[in-house]
Scaffold this active site. Structure first.
Site, PDB file in Angstrom:
ATOM      1  N   GLU A  33      -1.630   3.947   7.237  1.00  0.00           N
ATOM      2  CA  GLU A  33      -0.443   3.284   7.801  1.00  0.00           C
ATOM      3  C   GLU A  33      -0.767   1.869   8.274  1.00  0.00           C
ATOM      4  O   GLU A  33       0.064   0.968   8.152  1.00  0.00           O
ATOM      5  CB  GLU A  33       0.137   4.109   8.952  1.00  0.00           C
ATOM      6  CG  GLU A  33       0.516   5.546   8.578  1.00  0.00           C
ATOM      7  CD  GLU A  33       1.391   5.641   7.347  1.00  0.00           C
ATOM      8  OE1 GLU A  33       2.250   4.761   7.143  1.00  0.00           O
ATOM      9  OE2 GLU A  33       1.213   6.599   6.564  1.00  0.00           O
TER      10      GLU A  33
ATOM     11  N   GLU B 212       5.131   3.828   8.088  1.00  0.00           N
ATOM     12  CA  GLU B 212       4.482   2.591   8.525  1.00  0.00           C
ATOM     13  C   GLU B 212       5.393   1.543   9.145  1.00  0.00           C
ATOM     14  O   GLU B 212       5.047   0.361   9.141  1.00  0.00           O
ATOM     15  CB  GLU B 212       3.782   1.959   7.327  1.00  0.00           C
ATOM     16  CG  GLU B 212       4.727   1.391   6.227  1.00  0.00           C
ATOM     17  CD  GLU B 212       5.014   2.356   5.093  1.00  0.00           C
ATOM     18  OE1 GLU B 212       4.846   3.582   5.296  1.00  0.00           O
ATOM     19  OE2 GLU B 212       5.418   1.898   4.002  1.00  0.00           O
TER      20      GLU B 212
ATOM     21  N   GLY C 179       4.017  12.636   6.599  1.00  0.00           N
ATOM     22  CA  GLY C 179       2.792  12.606   7.400  1.00  0.00           C
ATOM     23  C   GLY C 179       2.912  11.505   8.436  1.00  0.00           C
ATOM     24  O   GLY C 179       2.586  11.680   9.597  1.00  0.00           O
ATOM     25  N   ALA C 180       3.425  10.367   7.993  1.00  0.00           N
ATOM     26  CA  ALA C 180       3.585   9.218   8.870  1.00  0.00           C
ATOM     27  C   ALA C 180       4.427   8.170   8.150  1.00  0.00           C
ATOM     28  O   ALA C 180       4.630   8.251   6.943  1.00  0.00           O
ATOM     29  CB  ALA C 180       2.228   8.627   9.231  1.00  0.00           C
TER      30      ALA C 180
HETATM   31 ZN    ZN Z   1       2.086   5.035   2.510  1.00  0.00          ZN
END
Ligand code: ZN
Length: 1003
Positions: A459, A426, A423-424
């Site tokens: 994030e 960080e 999803g993403a």
């Molecule tokens: Zn995470």
């Protein structure tokens, strides 16, 4: 939690017995303000907790007193506003009435009990071994005492000087100087990595990670050329020395290398997209978590080896480059090539957080308290970046303030990558996202924005929890992910209350319990081996994220107001720039005055898997609570001795005739609901009578309980039916009240539970539940409005109701959906479909051949990512076998449908009747190609296994699934998700045997 106003709390608090050694019996009749430990009577010999003498306490109604009682108890309460406005909108959360004003009055009493640790000896034994609770995290694994005879062979035949998966602790990297020259035409890159190191123990070797890199030259110190040995299975390289490198010595190792840009989703990988003219554009981006930095540069690729990084990237003029830090320099290196240099990182950081990108992105920016926040996207989607920038700016300010530590870098980039698996991610200062997790049109619905806000909040929280303070090893991944998940909901509930995240967080807790009730689950903080790449990948699961977040919520609501935050700030402050194990968190809490017993309590939750089932039994005023592990398949006897310190909360109906006040519980208390607002991670069984009183109460007045408590009852009774403690008939008895239910949380829980039962039955060609669903929810479904809707909560409910109605073929629904779809296409997509209804409209349309084709066209042409994803899901929901086969293979190929979407396609196809067998065959046939794209153990693989097998319920399928996975050997047979899948099929089988005969009789 300022979504809620502070509660007006009734008194008669139960003693906070959590801080006692072995409290057993709690006297409810005592005055709440007298919190004397000696009022706790012990009843040894059993794990029972007796709440007795539900007596005759007086209440008065000054709110301050309630507040102070609450503080005394160390509890935090949520309550929503006052009594009399519940009629304003059925979709607003209902407020429990203030105090006891008959007839709808109720008491809220919250206390903290410990359910006894009878097996304290056993627990002590459990705790003692290892280095404070996390063996894998205590660093011993790093100690370098190899067993001489068992060194493996390097690629060149020589002995490799190391024989453990974890690196030796004798050398510590201090700084990396990285120069990268990617070639986006040949899809290759070359690099030079200069590593400055210090020697911590005398050693004759330097061992580090490298994977799929061809080392062309290695230089030690200034100019000594050295030989590099490689042991590929463990992705390690080593340099050996004849003389010891001495402790304290500073060394420099320079490695030149070449590699291909990865064609999967990790390491330094290439990605492409078609721009608005249809031309193919390429880019290169990184994804290093958990263990892929080694695919881009040789490094000490473990989270505890923190260092500083200086990055240089060469590019063609048509591109930009991005890295963690701001760019400081750009020089022309030769004709047509520029080299960008970035500041050396201001902070020590783990290798998995390093990131760089070469692309033709554009950005929008804003300054937020000394940090330049930017959102990058492909040029044609620049218009979709505003919401992300607004959200990130607000949240950055929130976290800066909340944690009392400013985000330490001068810039923060959020980048939407066209082809991105997670999803993403960080990465410090350079957060990467899937386009669907970051980009949203201004016109998009709040529900679409809710998703973006969730990911951004998660994030950003990592910039502190994960980046600033990092878990020492992956066994404690929950310190990163549990916290980021917890803050994601908490920050949004504070800053964006309109996004209605409290419902989502409740659903998340239910989801975590589903996984954690299986034998295949694992403790949040894992003490067993987590060393192989597959084991590390498998840590990224719902237990780590969602149970982790749920436990933090439970801890927070157990502590006195403000103490959790204080402890968290202490933790960040103590360990900024370094690494931690779970025990460090408890120590930080103790430092701010949290009783040691809280840590003891939390250890019972983090060091063992599963959670308790609390059984309530009452005899007049005596309430006995017992606990046992809630374990769906009880074939593993080792779990049965597990006990937890349970912070029990409860609410009841006490209502005396005197207005404002007496808590006369003993005989007048009709019902008792434990786990107020479901903030505790446990399930409650009330026994036949207890359930009956609760059902009665709800039928009399639905507002007797908060919507969260109603959802909690629905969740618990379904779980108990799965466990075989209540019959499915009892489940439906409870659900009878839902004909009066209008709130999102209980209704979505009921519908999701029913729909999973329905899907299971459907696969066996049993459609009996349909009549029941229409009978109970049909009217509500038909009465839904199809116009624009502002409230997120109402959108959530409406979309769940209508998606269920249409997918089960309810005419009223399908007619409306089809009409909206036709309006949309006839108007050349200018007549918008409300965002929350797009899914149901598209999915309904996809059931007709011609509309499926027009959707396919829309899929290729739309630039709105959230819309695109919904269209894809609709396309995959077709019941036409040819289209199903086409969409599966197209998803695997990549191109028209990006491979990143394959898990979504597979899970959507699996839900349908037509595709569920096809998709299982597809996965078996293409397993090797699938694991080439998605690593064994990774979240997408977990999802693929789960969705394709979780609806099987026969012996034949069980054997087939078992046979297939065991044939895979190292290509996946050891995965925890395989165990989970087999366990689920067995449980489905059991459920069918138990319930199908009765369902046939009376549904
Ligand atoms: Zn995470």
């Amino acid at each position: 939690l300022n979504t809620y106003t502070r509660a007006s709390l009734p008194r008669n608090m139960i003693e906070n017995t959590m801080f006692e050694e072995e409290p057993d019996v709690v006297d409810l009749a005592k005055d709440s303000t007298a919190l004397e430990p000696d009022e706790v009577v012990y009843e040894p010999r059993s794990s029972r907790l007796l709440v007795r003498g539900l007596g005759e306490n007086d209440l008065d109604d000054e709110e301050e007193d309630y507040e102070s009682s609450a503080r005394l108890l160390g509890m935090s309460f949520m309550n929503r506003s006052s009594t009399h406005n519940s009629s304003s909108s059925p979709y607003n959360r209902q407020a429990p009435p203030r105090l006891c004003s008959c007839p709808s009055a109720r008491m809220l009493v919250v206390g903290v009990f410990i359910l006894v640790l009878v097996a304290s000896m056993a627990m002590a034994l459990y705790f003692l071994p290892g280095c404070t609770f996390t063996k894998a995290g205590c660093g011993k694994a790093n100690s370098s005492i190899p067993m001489e005879p068992s060194y493996p062979n390097s690629t060149n035949g020589e002995l490799f000087p190391w024989n453990e998966l974890r690196l030796p602790a004798s050398v510590r990297p201090v700084n990396y100087d990285l120069s990268l020259t990617p070639n986006l035409t040949s899809m290759t890159f070359t690099g030079r990595t200069v590593i400055n190191m210090t020697i911590l123990h005398d050693t004759k070797r330097i061992v580090l990670h490298s994977s799929e890199l061809i080392i062309t030259k290695a230089t030690f110190q200034v100019s000594v050329e050295v030989k590099v040995l490689e042991y590929k299975p463990w992705q390690q390289i080593a340099v050996s020395f004849l003389e010891d490198l001495k402790v304290g010595q500073v060394c420099v190792l320079t490695l030149d290398y070449a590699a291909n840009l990865s064609h999967t989703y990790d390491g330094f990988y290439n990605s492409s997209y078609n721009d608005k003219t249809g031309a193919k554009r390429v880019l290169a981006a990184t994804q290093f978590e958990p263990q892929a930095a080694r695919k881009a540069f040789p490094c000490f690729d473990e989270p505890a080896f923190k260092a500083t990084f200086l990055v240089r990237i060469t590019r063609e003029p048509g591109y930009i480059t991005l890295s963690n830090m701001p760019q400081v320099l750009c020089v022309c290196v030769c004709v047509g090539l520029l080299e960008d240099e970035f500041e050396q990182t201001a902070v020590n950081m783990s290798t998995y957080l390093v990131a760089f990108i070469v692309a033709n992105f554009t950005s929008i920016t804003r300054n937020v308290s000394n940090t330049l926040v930017s959102v990058y996207s492909v040029p044609e989607k620049k218009e979709h970046t505003h919401y992300a920038l607004d959200t990130a700016s607000t949240l950055l300010h929130f976290y800066n303030t909340f944690f009392h530590i400013d985000y330490p870098l001068r810039k923060l980039d959020l980048v939407a990558i066209p082809d991105f698996l997670a999803g993403a991610m960080e990465n410090w200062g350079l957060i990467t996202f899937r386009e669907t997790s970051l980009l949203v049109g201004n016109q998009s619905s709040p529900l679409d924005k809710q998703l973006i806000a969730n990911v951004v909040a998660h994030e950003l929280a990592h910039q502190w929890f994960g980046n600033l303070v990092t878990m020492r090893w992956w066994n404690d991944l929950w310190l990163n992910e549990g916290f980021a998940t917890y803050w994601q909901y908490t920050s949004l509930m504070t800053e964006f209350p309109q996004l209605d995240l409290d419902n989502v967080f409740l659903g998340v807790r239910f989801k975590a319990m589903a996984k954690d009730s299986l034998n295949s689950s694992h403790p949040v903080s894992v003490s067993s081996q987590v060393t192989t790449p597959e084991q590390v990948s498998e840590m990224f699961d719902s237990v780590t994220y969602e149970k982790g977040a749920s436990l933090l919520l439970m801890l927070k609501t157990t502590l006195p107001d403000g103490q959790f935050r204080k402890g968290i700030i202490k933790y960040l402050d103590n360990y900024r720039g370094s690494n931690t194990v779970t025990e460090d968190l408890w120590n930080s809490l103790t430092q701010v005055g949290v009783q040691e017993s809280v840590s003891d309590m939390m250890r019972t939750w983090t060091l063992q898997n599963g959670f308790p089932l609390v059984t309530v039994s009452r005899k007049g005023g005596h309430v006995t609570l017992t606990q046992e592990p809630f374990l769906l398949s009880a074939d593993n006897a080792t779990h049965t001795s597990n006990l937890w310190h349970i912070p029990v909360t409860y609410v009841n109906d006490n209502c005396s005739s005197a207005p404002s006040s007496t808590l006369n519980v003993s005989d007048s208390v009709k019902w008792l609901k434990l786990n107020y607002m479901n903030t505790g991670f446990y399930i409650v069984h009330y026994g036949d009578e207890g359930w009956a009183t609760l059902i009665d109460a709800l039928k009399t007045d639905i507002n007797t309980l908060t919507p969260h408590d109603r959802a909690s009852l629905i969740h618990n009774i379904f779980a108990l039916s799965r466990l075989g403690r209540v019959s499915f008939r009892q489940v439906l008895n409870l659900l009878d009240y839902t004909t009066n239910e209008t709130e999102t949380a209980p209704l979505t829980e009921a519908l999701s539970q029913l729909s999973s039962v329905y899907r299971l039955l459907d696969k066996r060609q049993e459609q009996r539940l349909l009549v029941y669903i229409w009978g109970h929810f049909g009217q509500l479904m038909d009465s839904q409005d199809w116009g624009e809707e502002e409230s997120v909560s109402r959108q959530e409910l409406r979309s769940v109701l209508l998606e269920m109605a249409c997918s089960l073929g309810r005419q009223n629904c399908t007619d409306q959906a089809t009409a909206l779809y036709d309006q949309w296409t006839n108007s050349n997509q200018t007549k918008q479909i409300p965002g929350d209804l797009q899914q149901v409209v598209f999915s309904t349309a996809a059931q007709a051949d011609l509309r499926w084709l027009s959707l396919m066209e829309a899929y290729s042409s739309t630039t709105y990512d959230s819309e695109k994803r919904k269209i894809l899901q609709a396309l995959a929901s077709t019941q036409d076998p040819r289209s199903i086969v086409w969409i599966l293979s197209t998803g695997l190929e990549g191109g028209i449908i990006q491979t990143q979407e394959l898990p979504l396609v597979i899970s959507t196809v699996s839900d349908g009747f037509a595709g569920h067998l096809l998709v299982w065959d597809f996965v078996k046939e293409n397993w090797d190609r699938i694991i080439e794209k998605f690593p064994v153990g990774s979240y997408p693989i977990q999802s693929i296994i789960k969705s394709t097998t979780s609806q099987f319920s026969t012996q034949t399928h069980l054997e087939e699934v078992q046979g297939f996975f065991s044939s895979l050997k190292e290509r996946g047979s050891q995965m925890r998700s395989v165990q989970e899948s087999l366990e689920t099929i067995r449980l489905n089988q059991l459920w069918m045997d138990r319930n199908l005969p009765t369902l046939r009789i009376w549904l």
